[in-house]
Design a protein around this motif. Structure first.
Motif, mmCIF file in Angstrom:
data_model
loop_
_atom_site.group_PDB
_atom_site.id
_atom_site.type_symbol
_atom_site.label_atom_id
_atom_site.label_comp_id
_atom_site.label_asym_id
_atom_site.label_seq_id
_atom_site.Cartn_x
_atom_site.Cartn_y
_atom_site.Cartn_z
ATOM 1 N N SER A 212 0.843 -1.193 0.000
ATOM 2 C CA SER A 212 0.000 0.000 0.000
ATOM 3 C C SER A 212 0.877 1.241 0.000
ATOM 4 C CB SER A 212 -0.938 0.012 1.210
ATOM 5 O OG SER A 212 -0.198 0.097 2.423
ATOM 6 N N ARG A 213 0.275 2.360 -0.400
ATOM 7 C CA ARG A 213 0.979 3.646 -0.367
ATOM 8 C C ARG A 213 -0.004 4.713 0.075
ATOM 9 N NH1 ARG A 213 4.153 6.149 -5.547
ATOM 10 N NH2 ARG A 213 2.036 6.026 -6.417
ATOM 11 N N ASP A 214 0.412 5.479 1.067
ATOM 12 C CA ASP A 214 -0.445 6.533 1.633
ATOM 13 C C ASP A 214 -1.793 5.967 2.078
ATOM 14 O OD1 ASP A 214 1.548 8.405 1.067
ATOM 15 O OD2 ASP A 214 0.762 8.731 -0.960
ATOM 16 N N GLY A 215 -1.782 4.758 2.604
ATOM 17 C CA GLY A 215 -2.989 4.153 3.116
ATOM 18 C C GLY A 215 -3.886 3.518 2.077
ATOM 19 N N HIS A 216 -3.488 3.544 0.808
ATOM 20 C CA HIS A 216 -4.303 2.983 -0.263
ATOM 21 C C HIS A 216 -3.619 1.754 -0.858
ATOM 22 C CE1 HIS A 216 -6.884 6.515 -0.136
ATOM 23 N NE2 HIS A 216 -5.795 7.281 -0.184
ATOM 24 N N PRO A 217 -4.362 0.687 -1.108
ATOM 25 C CA PRO A 217 -3.760 -0.507 -1.713
ATOM 26 C C PRO A 217 -3.186 -0.196 -3.092
ATOM 27 C CG PRO A 217 -5.937 -0.990 -0.832
ATOM 28 C CD PRO A 217 -5.788 0.493 -0.794
ATOM 29 N N VAL A 218 -2.029 -0.762 -3.389
ATOM 30 C CA VAL A 218 -1.416 -0.619 -4.713
ATOM 31 C C VAL A 218 -1.928 -1.755 -5.589
ATOM 32 C CG1 VAL A 218 0.742 -0.626 -6.010
ATOM 33 C CG2 VAL A 218 0.627 0.530 -3.794
ATOM 34 N N THR A 219 -2.717 -1.410 -6.592
ATOM 35 C CA THR A 219 -3.343 -2.429 -7.446
ATOM 36 C C THR A 219 -2.764 -2.435 -8.854
ATOM 37 O OG1 THR A 219 -5.110 -0.874 -8.028
ATOM 38 C CG2 THR A 219 -5.491 -2.345 -6.145
ATOM 39 N N ASP A 220 -1.657 -1.737 -9.033
ATOM 40 C CA ASP A 220 -1.026 -1.704 -10.357
ATOM 41 C C ASP A 220 0.471 -1.966 -10.257
ATOM 42 O OD1 ASP A 220 -0.524 0.684 -9.071
ATOM 43 O OD2 ASP A 220 -0.742 1.942 -10.857
ATOM 44 N N LEU A 221 0.823 -3.005 -9.493
ATOM 45 C CA LEU A 221 2.217 -3.426 -9.458
ATOM 46 C C LEU A 221 2.668 -3.791 -10.866
ATOM 47 C CD1 LEU A 221 2.237 -5.718 -6.284
ATOM 48 C CD2 LEU A 221 3.258 -3.437 -6.494
ATOM 49 N N GLN A 222 3.928 -3.547 -11.147
ATOM 50 C CA GLN A 222 4.468 -3.829 -12.474
ATOM 51 C C GLN A 222 5.300 -5.104 -12.448
ATOM 52 O OE1 GLN A 222 6.428 -0.013 -12.535
ATOM 53 N NE2 GLN A 222 5.088 0.733 -14.160
ATOM 54 N N PRO A 223 5.246 -5.872 -13.529
ATOM 55 C CA PRO A 223 6.075 -7.094 -13.564
ATOM 56 C C PRO A 223 7.554 -6.753 -13.410
ATOM 57 C CG PRO A 223 4.441 -7.126 -15.326
ATOM 58 C CD PRO A 223 4.410 -5.742 -14.733
ATOM 59 N N TYR A 224 8.219 -7.542 -12.627
ATOM 60 C CA TYR A 224 9.666 -7.431 -12.448
ATOM 61 C C TYR A 224 10.239 -8.832 -12.602
ATOM 62 C CZ TYR A 224 14.183 -6.925 -10.145
ATOM 63 O OH TYR A 224 15.531 -6.957 -9.856
ATOM 64 N N LEU A 225 11.026 -9.028 -13.650
ATOM 65 C CA LEU A 225 11.595 -10.342 -13.945
ATOM 66 C C LEU A 225 10.494 -11.389 -14.053
ATOM 67 C CD1 LEU A 225 14.680 -10.195 -11.551
ATOM 68 C CD2 LEU A 225 14.628 -9.683 -13.996
ATOM 69 N N GLY A 226 9.396 -11.001 -14.705
ATOM 70 C CA GLY A 226 8.331 -11.953 -14.988
ATOM 71 C C GLY A 226 7.402 -12.255 -13.842
ATOM 72 N N ALA A 227 7.434 -11.453 -12.777
ATOM 73 C CA ALA A 227 6.563 -11.700 -11.630
ATOM 74 C C ALA A 227 6.249 -10.377 -10.949
ATOM 75 C CB ALA A 227 7.223 -12.665 -10.648
ATOM 76 N N TYR A 228 5.217 -10.385 -10.091
ATOM 77 C CA TYR A 228 4.854 -9.183 -9.344
ATOM 78 C C TYR A 228 5.645 -9.051 -8.048
ATOM 79 C CZ TYR A 228 0.918 -8.512 -12.512
ATOM 80 O OH TYR A 228 0.143 -8.301 -13.620
ATOM 81 N N GLY A 229 6.462 -10.042 -7.753
ATOM 82 C CA GLY A 229 7.303 -9.954 -6.575
ATOM 83 C C GLY A 229 8.258 -11.122 -6.512
ATOM 84 N N HIS A 230 9.393 -10.906 -5.899
ATOM 85 C CA HIS A 230 10.374 -11.965 -5.668
ATOM 86 C C HIS A 230 10.753 -11.934 -4.194
ATOM 87 C CE1 HIS A 230 11.123 -13.085 -9.896
ATOM 88 N NE2 HIS A 230 10.818 -11.820 -10.123
ATOM 89 N N LEU A 231 10.861 -13.104 -3.613
ATOM 90 C CA LEU A 231 11.147 -13.202 -2.189
ATOM 91 C C LEU A 231 12.402 -14.024 -1.965
ATOM 92 C CD1 LEU A 231 9.905 -12.491 0.632
ATOM 93 C CD2 LEU A 231 8.890 -14.785 0.597
ATOM 94 N N VAL A 232 13.366 -13.443 -1.271
ATOM 95 C CA VAL A 232 14.582 -14.141 -0.859
ATOM 96 C C VAL A 232 14.564 -14.234 0.657
ATOM 97 C CG1 VAL A 232 17.104 -13.974 -0.651
ATOM 98 C CG2 VAL A 232 15.996 -13.505 -2.844
ATOM 99 N N ALA A 233 14.850 -15.416 1.181
ATOM 100 C CA ALA A 233 14.920 -15.622 2.623
ATOM 101 C C ALA A 233 16.316 -16.093 2.987
ATOM 102 C CB ALA A 233 13.876 -16.646 3.065
ATOM 103 N N LEU A 234 16.866 -15.525 4.050
ATOM 104 C CA LEU A 234 18.173 -15.913 4.570
ATOM 105 C C LEU A 234 18.030 -16.163 6.065
ATOM 106 C CD1 LEU A 234 20.360 -13.190 2.788
ATOM 107 C CD2 LEU A 234 20.090 -15.576 2.105
ATOM 108 N N ARG A 235 18.591 -17.268 6.518
ATOM 109 C CA ARG A 235 18.473 -17.570 7.939
ATOM 110 C C ARG A 235 19.573 -16.883 8.721
ATOM 111 N NH1 ARG A 235 18.446 -23.345 11.072
ATOM 112 N NH2 ARG A 235 20.667 -22.896 11.165
#
Length: 318
Positions: A212-235
């Motif tokens: 969200s931005r300024d309290g409003h949901p972001v409904t127009d995310l742009q593709p990045y590397l073929g996806a709307y998000g990438h998640l990396v986890a490190l322990r």
């Protein structure tokens, strides 16, 4: 540490066992997820050796060599606060530079840099020369020991995805930083990202991150590397690596461009993890970071993660 300490050299390697190395792995053999992700597979789970399909027991990113491939970090040391060029190659079992890769999400190789304290994070996309040498500019703000992760799939028949890791020394005046405490929200460049769901050891679970931005949901995310998000986890403590792709993808007819981006992930063991979500909006890639506990109850009243920084298309910062 109350006073700075000048760092001139760092340990070049750590033991490749789960208790002494780096991030999202297991002290024992990682458990298989209860179900497969709806779309993309996890990177960083113990990779197939490429010989008979047997899985390695060491979590991804903890080894400099695996399945006949070696990460050769040609720039083992840089200086904090100075622009440098990081160079490396991937070599096969005969010592030859690898020059042919399969594309994963638009890139032949994804490069992750993280400081051992998990405060500094970079997701970079280096350029490969015809001889197989990779290079990318880096500018790391703080001295310390960093881990370099090369996430790639060789274009050799039967080869699986690999994540190889090597230590990078960043010289300068070192001041230790504490791992940010767990929180359900993170702020970056005026955006708020909310995390729902629990990361579970040995069991697949769904994590949903809402932007969200300024309290409003972001409904127009742009593709990045073929996806709307990438998640990396490190322990925390060993920085073993897990790269999780979202459930669904742009253009599949069912996946909305926000505000929610969902992932199916498995933490092989209980522990503390740092999650880094890359998302793109208004032409800029940003990273929101979270500290979470798998198999533990998060302490009450812990602070939110530090605010991130703005990123460019070829690499982003935290």
């Amino acid at each position: 540490m109350n006073t700075g300490m000048r760092i001139t050299a760092f340990a070049a390697a750590l033991a490749a066992t789960f208790g002494t190395a780096y991030g999202v792995g297991a002290a024992v053999g990682p458990a298989a997820p209860d179900r497969e992700p709806a779309a993309h597979a996890e990177h960083g789970s113990p990779a197939s050796s490429g010989h008979g399909g047997h899985a390695d027991t060491v979590p991804a990113g903890l080894q400099i060599s695996q399945a006949g491939y070696t990460l050769d970090l040609e720039t083992p040391r840089v200086t904090a606060g100075e622009k440098s060029e990081l160079r490396f190659t991937v070599r096969d079992r005969d010592g030859r530079r690898v020059t042919s890769y399969r594309r994963e999400h638009g890139k032949e190789l994804h490069l992750i840099l993280a400081s051992r304290d998990l405060v500094t994070y970079r997701h970079l996309h280096p350029v490969r020369a015809t001889d197989g040498t990779w290079s990318t500019p880096v500018d790391l703000p703080a001295a310390g020991t960093y881990r370099v992760f090369a996430d790639f799939t060789p274009a050799t028949a039967g080869a699986g995805n690999l994540t190889l890791g090597a230590d990078l020394a960043v010289s300068g005046t070192y001041q230790g930083a504490a791992l940010p405490g767990p929180a359900a929200t993170a702020s970056v460049d005026g955006y708020t990202v909310t995390l729902r769901g629990d990361l579970r050891p040995g069991k697949a679970s769904e994590l949903t991150l809402s932007v969200s931005r300024d309290g409003h949901p972001v409904t127009d995310l742009q593709p990045y590397l073929g996806a709307y998000g990438h998640l990396v986890a490190l322990r925390s403590g060993d920085l073993a690596y897990l790269h999780v792709h979202p459930n669904g993808e742009p253009g599949d007819g069912t996946t909305a461009p926000g505000p929610d981006v969902s992932f199916t992930a498995t933490a092989p063991t209980a522990g503390t993890y740092r999650l880094f979500l890359d998302f793109r909006h208004d032409g800029t890639v940003r990273t929101a970071a979270f500290t979470v506990h798998a198999g533990k109850t998060a302490p009450a009243g812990t602070p939110e993660p530090a605010t991130g920084e703005e990123h460019g298309d070829d690499g982003h910062r935290h």
